[in-house]
Design a protein around this motif. Structure first.
Motif, PDB file in Angstrom:
ATOM      1  N   VAL A  57       0.792  -1.229  -0.051  1.00  0.00           N
ATOM      2  CA  VAL A  57       0.044   0.104  -0.036  1.00  0.00           C
ATOM      3  C   VAL A  57       0.868   1.146  -0.039  1.00  0.00           C
ATOM      4  CG1 VAL A  57      -1.973  -1.061   1.016  1.00  0.00           C
ATOM      5  CG2 VAL A  57      -0.149  -0.094   2.471  1.00  0.00           C
ATOM      6  N   GLY A  76       1.720   4.904   0.961  1.00  0.00           N
ATOM      7  CA  GLY A  76       1.567   6.123   2.043  1.00  0.00           C
ATOM      8  C   GLY A  76       1.619   5.735   3.414  1.00  0.00           C
ATOM      9  N   ALA A  77       0.761   6.476   4.273  1.00  0.00           N
ATOM     10  CA  ALA A  77       0.911   6.277   5.884  1.00  0.00           C
ATOM     11  C   ALA A  77       0.121   7.218   6.255  1.00  0.00           C
ATOM     12  CB  ALA A  77       2.533   6.133   6.211  1.00  0.00           C
ATOM     13  N   ALA A  78      -0.341   6.946   7.443  1.00  0.00           N
ATOM     14  CA  ALA A  78      -1.347   7.682   8.245  1.00  0.00           C
ATOM     15  C   ALA A  78      -0.525   8.658   9.340  1.00  0.00           C
ATOM     16  CB  ALA A  78      -2.284   6.891   9.093  1.00  0.00           C
ATOM     17  N   SER A 104      -8.065  10.514   7.447  1.00  0.00           N
ATOM     18  CA  SER A 104      -6.917   9.630   6.408  1.00  0.00           C
ATOM     19  C   SER A 104      -7.541   8.237   6.095  1.00  0.00           C
ATOM     20  CB  SER A 104      -5.786   9.494   7.536  1.00  0.00           C
ATOM     21  OG  SER A 104      -4.955   8.463   6.904  1.00  0.00           O
ATOM     22  N   GLU A 105      -7.792   8.246   4.686  1.00  0.00           N
ATOM     23  CA  GLU A 105      -8.198   7.024   4.282  1.00  0.00           C
ATOM     24  C   GLU A 105      -7.127   5.726   4.638  1.00  0.00           C
ATOM     25  OE1 GLU A 105      -9.777   6.815   0.349  1.00  0.00           O
ATOM     26  OE2 GLU A 105     -11.732   7.304   1.179  1.00  0.00           O
ATOM     27  N   TRP A 106      -5.961   6.153   4.567  1.00  0.00           N
ATOM     28  CA  TRP A 106      -4.716   5.207   4.901  1.00  0.00           C
ATOM     29  C   TRP A 106      -5.258   4.539   6.344  1.00  0.00           C
ATOM     30  CZ3 TRP A 106      -1.424   2.837   7.731  1.00  0.00           C
ATOM     31  CH2 TRP A 106      -0.208   2.025   7.029  1.00  0.00           C
ATOM     32  N   PHE A 149      -6.251   0.607   5.907  1.00  0.00           N
ATOM     33  CA  PHE A 149      -5.071  -0.099   6.170  1.00  0.00           C
ATOM     34  C   PHE A 149      -4.297   0.042   7.540  1.00  0.00           C
ATOM     35  CE2 PHE A 149      -4.728   1.656   1.725  1.00  0.00           C
ATOM     36  CZ  PHE A 149      -5.317   0.898   1.040  1.00  0.00           C
ATOM     37  N   GLY A 150      -5.055   1.087   8.108  1.00  0.00           N
ATOM     38  CA  GLY A 150      -4.136   1.243   9.443  1.00  0.00           C
ATOM     39  C   GLY A 150      -5.087   1.081  10.711  1.00  0.00           C
ATOM     40  N   PHE A 193       0.003  -4.916   5.990  1.00  0.00           N
ATOM     41  CA  PHE A 193       0.106  -4.188   5.013  1.00  0.00           C
ATOM     42  C   PHE A 193       1.315  -3.460   5.049  1.00  0.00           C
ATOM     43  CE2 PHE A 193      -4.425  -4.076   6.359  1.00  0.00           C
ATOM     44  CZ  PHE A 193      -5.095  -4.045   5.399  1.00  0.00           C
ATOM     45  N   PRO A 250       4.088  -0.753   3.724  1.00  0.00           N
ATOM     46  CA  PRO A 250       4.033   0.664   3.050  1.00  0.00           C
ATOM     47  C   PRO A 250       5.313   0.683   1.931  1.00  0.00           C
ATOM     48  CG  PRO A 250       4.067   0.653   5.437  1.00  0.00           C
ATOM     49  CD  PRO A 250       4.076  -0.773   4.854  1.00  0.00           C
TER      50      PRO A 250
END
Length: 478
Positions: free
Chosen positions: A5, A7-9, A19-21, A25-26, A199, A201
């Protein structure tokens, strides 16, 4: 299952960030909400249908009162200094009050709610200011997570542990890798399907595809060009259509000659949106742009096509198309639309503007003739219809609206009967497209490629939620 994935949060406090991340994924996957989106294999899309997450049942006592009963088998995950216990109604009240605290980015999520109170040992009562048929969708928001207040003593919610009541145990490594581990004592049989999800990054899609090719990832988002170059015998793919996200095309009906509906309709009819998508993004969808609760809300192809077929009425207006520069694909998409309009006889100038200028000129000042660019993420039907199409809407940047449309939107916004609301949804979409104010010219779509280990990959990310991950399985090969 290993998922690459991008990006990151920025942090892990779901009540205090957008934050959609984080939700896909978070840390959002380490919590449960009162409701979740229906996401089982075989679910027809588009869909925003909900079901119980930590609740057992719900009932509208009247148009302005909702009672939600908690599932008796919903228990918190345990920790060294926190003994697992049953989820209590007070936990829900505390969490949702925290989420809607003034100054929170989600304080308006429950703006229809007057009070949230404990109404029994296992019951939470919502008393509303007015009927809100989207309330369950809001309570299913991936930001409306339920926390255990007594597990948070001296804890840093932004960087510390995540203790939820859901099927996943959440951990985050020093490099940003997120690991979800299936919880042995989760109360819903068969959830989650996978023993764990990692996940991973990555900096960009190229790196993600590289991990997939090296068999260090099982799934990764890919561009259309990347997918065309991949071995389709080794990899499958799924296109995920993102409701409430994408590129809008709009006409400023407060300016001459665009006050004339015939002019706006001629502009719409000069556009081939699917061709423009093919020449730029490669994948996408076309519609009004309103998030749809279920497939029955979708306009059939004949109704949708009516907005883009018909005589041009011999209109030859001179106009400027403002293109939001959110990357080369967005610019190419806008230029393709301009070329189509020129081919139809319109005299079109284009101006490519920065993200900040696009926000200021289009969404704040309404200073444009035609525009094409992203719309703010919009997660519920009412948020779209009331804000963007109603004449009193706060985000009505096109001058959209008519007596007929306002009446339909007003009725739609408070209709609690699902069958009646379905009829109203079709009617208001038809009237709005006939008015030719705006439409979703390229709905956001993402292609995810996967190897033969992945079983039942995600089909939708409603409101940016990761509910589908719990149903995605993996074969044992590694």
């Amino acid at each position: 299952m290993r998922v690459a994935v991008v990006g990151a949060a920025p942090h892990q406090d779901l009540h205090r960030l957008i934050s959609e991340w984080a939700t896909l994924f978070g840390a959002g996957l380490g919590y449960d909400r009162l409701f979740r989106f229906v996401a089982r294999p075989g679910t027809e899309t588009p869909s925003l249908r909900v079901e119980c997450d930590i609740c057992l049942s719900w009932e509208f006592i009247d148009d302005a009162t909702l009672d939600v009963d908690l599932h008796p088998a919903a228990w918190w995950q345990g920790a060294d200094d926190f003994e697992s216990r049953q989820v209590a109604a007070l936990d829900v009240v505390w969490s949702l009050e925290r989420m809607r605290k003034p100054g929170s980015p989600h304080e308006r999520l429950l703006d229809s709610v007057d009070t949230i109170a404990v109404a029994g040992d296992r019951t939470v009562r919502f008393t509303l200011h007015y009927p809100d048929p989207d309330l369950l969708l809001k309570l299913a928001s991936p930001y409306a997570v339920i926390m255990a207040p007594d597990a948070l003593d001296r804890a840093n919610l932004q960087t510390g542990r995540v203790i939820g009541a859901g099927p996943w145990l959440f951990t985050r490594g020093g490099t940003g890798q997120v690991t979800l581990t299936a919880r042995d004592d989760y109360f819903r049989d068969g959830e989650p399907v996978a023993n764990s999800v990692q996940f991973l990054p990555v900096a960009d899609l190229i790196t993600g595809v590289g991990l997939l090719g090296l068999d260090r990832a099982d799934m990764a988002q890919v561009s259309e060009q990347q997918w065309a170059e991949m071995d389709h015998e080794l990899y499958g793919s799924v296109v995920i259509e993102r409701q409430g996200r994408g590129v809008l095309f709009g006409a400023n009906a407060t300016r001459a000659p665009l006050r004339d509906r015939a002019v706006r309709q001629s502009i719409f009819r000069a556009i081939d949106p699917q061709l423009a998508i093919a020449e730029s993004f490669g994948v996408g969808w076309v519609g009004l742009g309103m998030p749809l609760l279920e497939p029955a809300w979708s306009l059939d192809q004949s109704n949708l096509a009516q907005a883009f077929v018909g005589p041009l009425a011999g209109i030859r207006a001179t106009l400027t198309l403002t293109i939001g520069n959110f990357g080369q694909k967005y610019v190419s998409h806008g230029e393709e639309l301009a070329a189509q309009l020129r081919d139809a006889g319109f005299i079109i100038a284009t101006e490519v503007v920065s993200r900040g200028t696009y926000l200021e000129r289009v969404w704040q000042q309404r200073d444009y003739d035609l525009f094409v660019g992203p719309m703010p993420p919009t997660d519920t039907p009412n948020a779209f219809a009331l804000a963007m199409l109603h004449r009193g809407g706060t985000a009505n940047v096109t001058g959209a609206g008519s007596d007929e449309l306002d009446v339909l939107i007003d009725a739609f916004a408070v209709e609690l009967n699902p069958a009646k609301r379905t009829i109203l949804a079709e009617q208001l979409q038809t009237v709005a497209l006939d008015g030719a104010w705006m439409f979703m010219v390229a709905g956001l779509s993402e292609r995810w490629a996967f190897n033969d280990r992945v079983v039942d990959p995600p089909r939708a990310f409603p409101q940016g939620s990761g509910d589908w991950w719990k149903y995605t399985g993996v074969a044992k090969r590694l």
